[in-house]
Design a protein around this motif. Sequence first.
Motif, PDB file in Angstrom:
ATOM      1  N   PRO A   1       9.623   3.047   5.766  1.00  0.00           N
ATOM      2  CA  PRO A   1      10.417   1.888   6.203  1.00  0.00           C
ATOM      3  C   PRO A   1      11.261   2.105   7.451  1.00  0.00           C
ATOM      4  O   PRO A   1      11.539   1.160   8.158  1.00  0.00           O
ATOM      5  CB  PRO A   1      11.310   1.606   4.992  1.00  0.00           C
ATOM      6  CG  PRO A   1      11.420   2.888   4.265  1.00  0.00           C
ATOM      7  CD  PRO A   1      10.140   3.630   4.514  1.00  0.00           C
TER       8      PRO A   1
ATOM      9  N   LYS B   1      15.534   4.300   1.885  1.00  0.00           N
ATOM     10  CA  LYS B   1      15.716   4.491   0.444  1.00  0.00           C
ATOM     11  C   LYS B   1      14.429   4.853  -0.270  1.00  0.00           C
ATOM     12  O   LYS B   1      14.369   4.841  -1.506  1.00  0.00           O
ATOM     13  CB  LYS B   1      16.325   3.222  -0.153  1.00  0.00           C
ATOM     14  CG  LYS B   1      17.735   3.013   0.382  1.00  0.00           C
ATOM     15  CD  LYS B   1      18.565   2.116  -0.463  1.00  0.00           C
ATOM     16  CE  LYS B   1      20.031   2.222  -0.019  1.00  0.00           C
ATOM     17  NZ  LYS B   1      20.768   1.006  -0.298  1.00  0.00           N
ATOM     18  N   ALA B   2      13.371   5.133   0.502  1.00  0.00           N
ATOM     19  CA  ALA B   2      12.102   5.542  -0.109  1.00  0.00           C
ATOM     20  C   ALA B   2      12.014   7.061  -0.130  1.00  0.00           C
ATOM     21  O   ALA B   2      12.346   7.732   0.845  1.00  0.00           O
ATOM     22  CB  ALA B   2      10.924   4.966   0.671  1.00  0.00           C
ATOM     23  N   GLU B   3      11.594   7.593  -1.283  1.00  0.00           N
ATOM     24  CA  GLU B   3      11.469   9.043  -1.406  1.00  0.00           C
ATOM     25  C   GLU B   3      10.153   9.385  -2.074  1.00  0.00           C
ATOM     26  O   GLU B   3       9.897   8.985  -3.212  1.00  0.00           O
ATOM     27  CB  GLU B   3      12.633   9.593  -2.231  1.00  0.00           C
ATOM     28  CG  GLU B   3      12.579  11.100  -2.367  1.00  0.00           C
ATOM     29  CD  GLU B   3      13.802  11.659  -3.097  1.00  0.00           C
ATOM     30  OE1 GLU B   3      14.931  11.406  -2.642  1.00  0.00           O
ATOM     31  OE2 GLU B   3      13.596  12.343  -4.111  1.00  0.00           O
ATOM     32  N   PHE B   4       9.304  10.108  -1.343  1.00  0.00           N
ATOM     33  CA  PHE B   4       8.025  10.566  -1.881  1.00  0.00           C
ATOM     34  C   PHE B   4       8.113  12.045  -2.215  1.00  0.00           C
ATOM     35  O   PHE B   4       8.695  12.826  -1.462  1.00  0.00           O
ATOM     36  CB  PHE B   4       6.913  10.389  -0.843  1.00  0.00           C
ATOM     37  CG  PHE B   4       6.483   8.963  -0.644  1.00  0.00           C
ATOM     38  CD1 PHE B   4       5.372   8.468  -1.309  1.00  0.00           C
ATOM     39  CD2 PHE B   4       7.182   8.115   0.205  1.00  0.00           C
ATOM     40  CE1 PHE B   4       4.953   7.157  -1.126  1.00  0.00           C
ATOM     41  CE2 PHE B   4       6.772   6.799   0.386  1.00  0.00           C
ATOM     42  CZ  PHE B   4       5.665   6.324  -0.283  1.00  0.00           C
TER      43      PHE B   4
END
Lengths: 378, 378
Positions: free
Chosen positions: A90, A110-113
């Motif tokens: 994002p 706020k995306a976590e892989f």
Amino acid sequence: MKFVIQKDKLVQSVQDVMKAVSSRTTIPILTGIKITAGEDGVTMTGSDSDISIESFIPSEEDGRVNVETQISGSIVLQARFFSEIVRKLPMDTVELEVGHHFMTVIRSGKAEFNLNGLDAEEYPHLPQIEENNKFQIPNDLLKTMIRQTVFAVSTSETRPILTGVNWKIENGELVCIATDSHRLALRKAPLETAVEGTHNVVIPGKSLSELSKILDDSNDSIDIVMTENQVLFKAKNVLFYSRLLDGSYPDTARLIPNESKTEIVVHTKEFLQAIDRASLLAKEGRNNVVKLSTVDNSYVEISSNTPEIGKVIEEVQTQSVIGEELKISFSAKYMMDALKALEGTEIGISFTGAMRPFLIRTPGDDTILQLILPVRTY
Amino acid sequence: MKFVIQKDKLVQSVQDVMKAVSSRTTIPILTGIKITAGEDGVTMTGSDSDISIESFIPSEEDGRVNVETQISGSIVLQARFFSEIVRKLPMDTVELEVGHHFMTVIRSGKAEFNLNGLDAEEYPHLPQIEENNKFQIPNDLLKTMIRQTVFAVSTSETRPILTGVNWKIENGELVCIATDSHRLALRKAPLETAVEGTHNVVIPGKSLSELSKILDDSNDSIDIVMTENQVLFKAKNVLFYSRLLDGSYPDTARLIPNESKTEIVVHTKEFLQAIDRASLLAKEGRNNVVKLSTVDNSYVEISSNTPEIGKVIEEVQTQSVIGEELKISFSAKYMMDALKALEGTEIGISFTGAMRPFLIRTPGDDTILQLILPVRTY
């Protein structure tokens, strides 16, 4: 390993090295991309063991910070997932951090892989190439030379050597030749820099096609280094390695006729469109065969006939027709490929009878030549 | 038959009727296009017996001459060849002439095609439809209603009725419903014209998709005529016939919950992108299942986990979360399809517990509704 990187740079770099990654490999780690972070920047590597591509993202470039490396190190991540993930992140920056057991965290906004990584120590080493013998060629010229020859390589593995393009360097000139034994494409160009000795190698057609997709259209020069079994293309921040094909390429010089019995000059686009139309009704037949006849030394007639469906006949004006009357049949596909490879609004075709290979050239330009073998239909 | 026609009109018309022509048909003449020339103009017809399309090219239109008919008549020409030929003709006008044994000559400039034609008498007649009962709808609204529902039809032939979209007309309103029994899409719109009686038919999803490709985006009105087993869409110069599916469509009203226990409102695009990212690591699992959890009535967490590859977790800000805490799993694909069908920058989702179907709607708009059945993962 831990670093923060600009997403656009990461995406471009991953897209470049993905060109070398194959999902069908017998070496599992090669389905991954190797990522190495150091103080200077981040290096990505992809390979299918025939082609290897290394892309470098410098920490700083043109006054812009691309990468901030906090901990140096290496990891291998599954190429298919990693490339999809980075494209869809994002935010404009991405943080990549390797933890225990090669578990790698990719954060953006706020995306976590969390991706299961592999030990970079297991990744094969790229070929070591000594750069004694290198020469330069502008990017755009190289792309043109590839485009004008690579379509003519063989797609059959019956004679593996013909799936490559023969590159010869002698007398300060690069000559590229491809043939599938039904047609041949040749393109040559003088080299700007002196090259020691001669080279005669065969580069897989697939390698050249992939290389072409990575090169930009600038006239920046690319360095080319040849060894006995590898060729290395060095563009700005990208290294492209390809293995060479084993074996000796056939001597194609004797295929090219020196004399001709009929010479025609036609308008390239009109002629191409007429061949294209004639091929519409030739598709059902054997290999899209169309027929060309000279008429009264003033025009040519292009025709094809498939009795179940119908027939087509078309007159094409010629700029000139010189020599014997001629009726000849050939593959419409090969003719269209050759015409698309040539530049210029007019093309000349030199025939030596209905059963002999013929040459297609741009008048006044001896750097490019296309040859097609006719089809016997009478 | 003999006429001269403007190529652009011919190409457009052939392209439209080709949408109905299938190469896999048990009736050989249906691989052809029927062409009929009269004084008023030329009519093209294509059909696969489920869908039939008739396109009319008037002799004159807006003061421009499209067709000059010299001899009236009909012929059927192989669709695949005819459509390719007309696209590639060299000039702006085309002459078409039928000779002996249905041999048809197509001339344009110096190109001349001879195609084996078929007797137009053998071509099946189109359904006869009495136009007692017709209603109007603007092209652009019809296209939108198709787009918002047709994706949810079943692709499996297990229950053939579900491969169609249920169209109901009652109380001056058109309601379109599609479901594959895992999700449901509903869109309704008031009709501008009064319709006598009620209708309840099922139109094959494929017919609606093809119709949508032919309609322009104008707000011109299209006439729709329904009979017991056929529907006819009458646009300007194009008639589109589709058979209806036999059988009665399931009553879907009882599927739609009337109450809810958790209501969230999120930003459509952010939510869609988070689902898309989470689905990247869910592809290997069963049907792209992702998980949604409400947290502290302030945001939702989207996650997925495939142990062999990795996991992803992302916070999505909500405009509001009302009601019970919730953890629910669903197909990322169904959710993305539904979100793409809805309009508006915000969407509301109403849940009735982790095991019950939930509704996705645009707040304040009761003309469209998407329903998804969750997946049991706990």
